[in-house]
Motif scaffolding. Structure first.
Motif, PDB file in Angstrom:
ATOM      1  N   ASP A  64       3.996   3.923   2.904  1.00  0.00           N
ATOM      2  CA  ASP A  64       3.172   4.464   1.831  1.00  0.00           C
ATOM      3  C   ASP A  64       4.092   5.089   0.783  1.00  0.00           C
ATOM      4  OD1 ASP A  64       0.952   5.388   0.404  1.00  0.00           O
ATOM      5  OD2 ASP A  64       0.721   7.174   1.638  1.00  0.00           O
ATOM      6  N   VAL A  65       3.599   5.319  -0.409  1.00  0.00           N
ATOM      7  CA  VAL A  65       4.388   5.992  -1.442  1.00  0.00           C
ATOM      8  C   VAL A  65       4.272   7.506  -1.308  1.00  0.00           C
ATOM      9  CG1 VAL A  65       4.670   6.388  -3.920  1.00  0.00           C
ATOM     10  CG2 VAL A  65       4.234   4.086  -3.077  1.00  0.00           C
ATOM     11  N   ASN A  66       3.046   8.006  -1.355  1.00  0.00           N
ATOM     12  CA  ASN A  66       2.820   9.455  -1.415  1.00  0.00           C
ATOM     13  C   ASN A  66       2.716  10.067  -0.027  1.00  0.00           C
ATOM     14  OD1 ASN A  66       2.621   9.511  -4.313  1.00  0.00           O
ATOM     15  ND2 ASN A  66       0.662   8.475  -4.057  1.00  0.00           N
ATOM     16  N   MET A  67       3.771  10.801   0.346  1.00  0.00           N
ATOM     17  CA  MET A  67       3.819  11.483   1.635  1.00  0.00           C
ATOM     18  C   MET A  67       4.560  12.801   1.459  1.00  0.00           C
ATOM     19  SD  MET A  67       4.815   8.353   4.212  1.00  0.00           S
ATOM     20  CE  MET A  67       6.290   7.905   3.276  1.00  0.00           C
ATOM     21  N   PRO A  68       4.270  13.789   2.304  1.00  0.00           N
ATOM     22  CA  PRO A  68       4.984  15.065   2.229  1.00  0.00           C
ATOM     23  C   PRO A  68       6.421  14.933   2.753  1.00  0.00           C
ATOM     24  CG  PRO A  68       3.523  15.059   4.115  1.00  0.00           C
ATOM     25  CD  PRO A  68       3.261  13.778   3.357  1.00  0.00           C
ATOM     26  N   ARG A  69       7.233  15.876   2.410  1.00  0.00           N
ATOM     27  CA  ARG A  69       8.629  16.021   2.864  1.00  0.00           C
ATOM     28  C   ARG A  69       9.574  14.960   2.294  1.00  0.00           C
ATOM     29  NH1 ARG A  69       9.668  17.156   8.729  1.00  0.00           N
ATOM     30  NH2 ARG A  69      11.485  18.197   7.851  1.00  0.00           N
ATOM     31  N   MET A  70       9.268  13.683   2.497  1.00  0.00           N
ATOM     32  CA  MET A  70      10.040  12.600   1.877  1.00  0.00           C
ATOM     33  C   MET A  70       9.072  11.460   1.594  1.00  0.00           C
ATOM     34  SD  MET A  70      13.190  10.185   3.239  1.00  0.00           S
ATOM     35  CE  MET A  70      14.595  11.245   2.901  1.00  0.00           C
ATOM     36  N   SER A  95       0.217   1.173  -1.164  1.00  0.00           N
ATOM     37  CA  SER A  95      -0.122   2.448  -1.790  1.00  0.00           C
ATOM     38  C   SER A  95      -1.422   2.349  -2.580  1.00  0.00           C
ATOM     39  CB  SER A  95       1.011   2.867  -2.730  1.00  0.00           C
ATOM     40  OG  SER A  95       0.695   4.070  -3.389  1.00  0.00           O
ATOM     41  N   THR A  96      -1.985   3.493  -2.890  1.00  0.00           N
ATOM     42  CA  THR A  96      -3.143   3.543  -3.784  1.00  0.00           C
ATOM     43  C   THR A  96      -2.703   3.448  -5.236  1.00  0.00           C
ATOM     44  OG1 THR A  96      -3.059   5.955  -3.807  1.00  0.00           O
ATOM     45  CG2 THR A  96      -4.546   4.921  -2.210  1.00  0.00           C
ATOM     46  N   GLU A  97      -1.427   3.644  -5.501  1.00  0.00           N
ATOM     47  CA  GLU A  97      -0.890   3.554  -6.861  1.00  0.00           C
ATOM     48  C   GLU A  97      -0.878   2.095  -7.288  1.00  0.00           C
ATOM     49  OE1 GLU A  97      -0.402   6.408  -8.297  1.00  0.00           O
ATOM     50  OE2 GLU A  97      -0.561   7.559  -6.441  1.00  0.00           O
ATOM     51  N   ALA A  98      -1.591   1.764  -8.367  1.00  0.00           N
ATOM     52  CA  ALA A  98      -1.800   0.360  -8.715  1.00  0.00           C
ATOM     53  C   ALA A  98      -1.157  -0.089 -10.020  1.00  0.00           C
ATOM     54  CB  ALA A  98      -3.304   0.074  -8.775  1.00  0.00           C
ATOM     55  N   GLY A  99      -0.442   0.788 -10.704  1.00  0.00           N
ATOM     56  CA  GLY A  99       0.135   0.429 -11.995  1.00  0.00           C
ATOM     57  C   GLY A  99       1.374  -0.431 -11.889  1.00  0.00           C
ATOM     58  N   ALA A 111      11.576  -2.164  -1.961  1.00  0.00           N
ATOM     59  CA  ALA A 111      10.435  -2.821  -1.313  1.00  0.00           C
ATOM     60  C   ALA A 111      10.513  -4.325  -1.522  1.00  0.00           C
ATOM     61  CB  ALA A 111       9.127  -2.281  -1.876  1.00  0.00           C
ATOM     62  N   ASN A 112      10.218  -5.081  -0.482  1.00  0.00           N
ATOM     63  CA  ASN A 112      10.182  -6.539  -0.596  1.00  0.00           C
ATOM     64  C   ASN A 112       8.852  -7.016  -1.164  1.00  0.00           C
ATOM     65  OD1 ASN A 112      11.939  -5.896   2.053  1.00  0.00           O
ATOM     66  ND2 ASN A 112      12.784  -7.628   0.925  1.00  0.00           N
ATOM     67  N   PHE A 113       7.764  -6.329  -0.800  1.00  0.00           N
ATOM     68  CA  PHE A 113       6.432  -6.611  -1.332  1.00  0.00           C
ATOM     69  C   PHE A 113       5.712  -5.302  -1.568  1.00  0.00           C
ATOM     70  CE2 PHE A 113       7.000 -10.866   0.490  1.00  0.00           C
ATOM     71  CZ  PHE A 113       6.477 -11.652  -0.513  1.00  0.00           C
ATOM     72  N   TYR A 114       4.721  -5.338  -2.451  1.00  0.00           N
ATOM     73  CA  TYR A 114       3.924  -4.156  -2.779  1.00  0.00           C
ATOM     74  C   TYR A 114       2.460  -4.562  -2.778  1.00  0.00           C
ATOM     75  CZ  TYR A 114       2.620   0.146  -5.280  1.00  0.00           C
ATOM     76  OH  TYR A 114       2.085   1.358  -5.639  1.00  0.00           O
ATOM     77  N   LEU A 115       1.665  -3.879  -1.977  1.00  0.00           N
ATOM     78  CA  LEU A 115       0.221  -4.107  -1.946  1.00  0.00           C
ATOM     79  C   LEU A 115      -0.501  -2.819  -2.306  1.00  0.00           C
ATOM     80  CD1 LEU A 115      -0.091  -6.110   1.414  1.00  0.00           C
ATOM     81  CD2 LEU A 115      -0.057  -7.023  -0.920  1.00  0.00           C
ATOM     82  N   LEU A 124      -2.830  -7.899   5.201  1.00  0.00           N
ATOM     83  CA  LEU A 124      -1.803  -7.165   5.938  1.00  0.00           C
ATOM     84  C   LEU A 124      -1.048  -8.117   6.854  1.00  0.00           C
ATOM     85  CD1 LEU A 124      -0.482  -4.460   6.862  1.00  0.00           C
ATOM     86  CD2 LEU A 124      -2.283  -4.352   8.605  1.00  0.00           C
ATOM     87  N   LEU A 125      -1.768  -8.866   7.672  1.00  0.00           N
ATOM     88  CA  LEU A 125      -1.129  -9.733   8.644  1.00  0.00           C
ATOM     89  C   LEU A 125      -0.359 -10.884   7.999  1.00  0.00           C
ATOM     90  CD1 LEU A 125      -3.880  -9.825  11.409  1.00  0.00           C
ATOM     91  CD2 LEU A 125      -1.769  -8.467  11.358  1.00  0.00           C
TER      92      LEU A 125
END
Length: 135
Positions: A64-70, A95-99, A111-115, A124-125
């Motif tokens: 995921d993109v948005n996570m605490p600590r790192m 991620s929920t970030e879609a831009g 990242a190799n792919f972004y969904l 996913l699979l």
């Protein structure tokens, strides 16, 4: 002739590390991946994920993109700058970030792919199989 240890290693399922601070998301990914035959481990942030990558072998990381600590971008930059054995580990960022800038930032971080969430089980699979191979 193949030794028992070689045969066991060949039969071992592909190992996926799911990195997301949402327990619901981790559970969803884990259920889908395990049903498909993958072995799954989890981390709640980039620090925990990096620690796991340094001591265990994975075939793919889903992050995921948005996570605490790192966050996920920092984790991927750290991963790509680490030991050669793990620097090339395939990474699927979800991620929920879609831009477009979010996608560009993910690619720049490694990242190799972004969904974009929500991700169907089929999407996913298919991406996991592409990046990690079949279980």
């Amino acid at each position: 002739m193949t030794s028992n240890s070689e045969a066991g290693a060949a039969a071992a399922p592909r190992r996926i590390l799911v990195v997301d601070d949402s327990s619901l998301v981790r559970l969803y990914y884990r259920a889908a991946l395990e049903k498909a035959g993958f072995a799954v481990d989890q981390a709640i942030n980039g620090i925990e994920a990096m620690e796991k990558c340094l001591v265990e072998r994975f075939d793919l990381v889903i992050v995921d993109v948005n996570m605490p600590r790192m966050d996920g971008l920092s984790f991927l930059r750290a991963l790509r700058g680490s030991a050669p054995e793990i620097a090339s580990l395939p990474a699927l960022m979800i991620s929920t970030e879609a831009g477009q800038q979010d996608r560009d930032d993910a690619r720049a971080a490694g990242a190799n792919f972004y969904l974009v969430k929500p991700v169907s089980e089929a999407d996913l699979l298919s991406h996991v199989a592409l990046l990690a191979g079949a279980p």
